[in-house]
Design an enzyme around this catalytic site. Sequence first.
Site, PDB file in Angstrom:
ATOM      1  CG  HIS A 234      34.356  38.127  32.669  1.00  0.00           C
ATOM      2  ND1 HIS A 234      35.373  37.384  32.113  1.00  0.00           N
ATOM      3  CD2 HIS A 234      34.969  39.075  33.429  1.00  0.00           C
ATOM      4  CE1 HIS A 234      36.535  37.857  32.536  1.00  0.00           C
ATOM      5  NE2 HIS A 234      36.324  38.886  33.327  1.00  0.00           N
TER       6      HIS A 234
HETATM    7  C1  BDR Z   1      33.452  36.762  36.973  1.00  0.00           C
HETATM    8  O1  BDR Z   1      33.863  37.191  38.261  1.00  0.00           O
HETATM    9  C2  BDR Z   1      33.316  38.453  38.562  1.00  0.00           C
HETATM   10  O2  BDR Z   1      34.296  39.326  39.059  1.00  0.00           O
HETATM   11  C3  BDR Z   1      32.684  38.965  37.297  1.00  0.00           C
HETATM   12  O3  BDR Z   1      31.494  39.695  37.617  1.00  0.00           O
HETATM   13  C4  BDR Z   1      32.373  37.715  36.513  1.00  0.00           C
HETATM   14  O4  BDR Z   1      31.109  37.202  36.849  1.00  0.00           O
HETATM   15  C5  BDR Z   1      34.657  36.672  36.071  1.00  0.00           C
HETATM   16  O5  BDR Z   1      35.560  35.741  36.581  1.00  0.00           O
END
Ligand code: BDR
Length: 303
Positions: A234
């Site tokens: 992400h």
């Molecule tokens: C987001 O949540 C975290 O676990 C990841 O680092 C990312 O920023 C994805 O939903």
Amino acid sequence: MKKYPLIIDCDPGIDDVLAVLVAHSKPEFDIKAICSVSGNVGIDLTTHNARLMAGLLGLDCIIAKGAEKPLIKNVLPATEVHGLDGFGGYSSTFSDDKLSKLSDLSAIEVQRKILMESNEPVYIAATGPLTNIALLLSVHPEVKSKIAAISIMGGGINIGNATPFSEFNYFTDPEAAYIVFNSGVKLMMCGLNVTLKATLTDMELNKMREFHNTISDITVKILSSYAANDAGIHDPCAILAISDTDMFEYKDQYVQIDTRAGITQGMSYVDEIHNLDKKPNCRVFYDIDRESFRKAIVKAINI
Ligand code: BDR
Ligand code: CA
């Protein structure tokens, strides 16, 4: 080449680590600071991991510790995805002499100082809960005019991962997300609808394995543990949205955040049909060119 001053506000977190690597690989960024926030793991661990990444990369930037809990809710770690240490279980592989120095100032004071002293607008990439950013904008509203844009990984359009409707970063600190989306600052949002398409295949992992440097070795290890739980890489999307906007499809939209308790808490509502007759407050990213994303990640590891 024109360089964009950049502050990275993050909760490393495996994909946050990748975001730092991508920013480091882009000559158009002048990374001014990496600030930690509580999120994937507690604040001491996210701060440790931010210092470790900066140290391993030899980054000459400020590292500062941010908020230890969301504005109102309690801490909600994601250790099942990121490991107990937020680093896939590998942070203890490195000795403490690898860590970059920690600033005496808090993340909020560091961000205020960088913004107020900058002669040009500064980008903020926010890849964790928005707690630090909400505090910054509330306590020091004078910084708003100094921000080029806040590029956020968070939210999504009719999709969630913390609940069926809410994404982790906004669900963790919905009030902070609400403050940021109502701040009037220019926002960019890569939500799950984009970031779940930001994936890697075995081909990229195999390429990375061939580089044989400290960064590639550790990245392959932490990514292998991460990929079993979450396919989307992400957080680098929030960096690439600034430097490689052509990699995405986007539209300026009006977005609101639900703070009400329940399964929609932290949900980002995108007014697709302009039902509210409100001016757009966010550049919403809809799609990503996966091949270009994969190339950018591999390039970031080839140090
Ligand atoms: C987001 O949540 C975290 O676990 C990841 O680092 C990312 O920023 C994805 O939903
Ligand atoms: Ca994150």
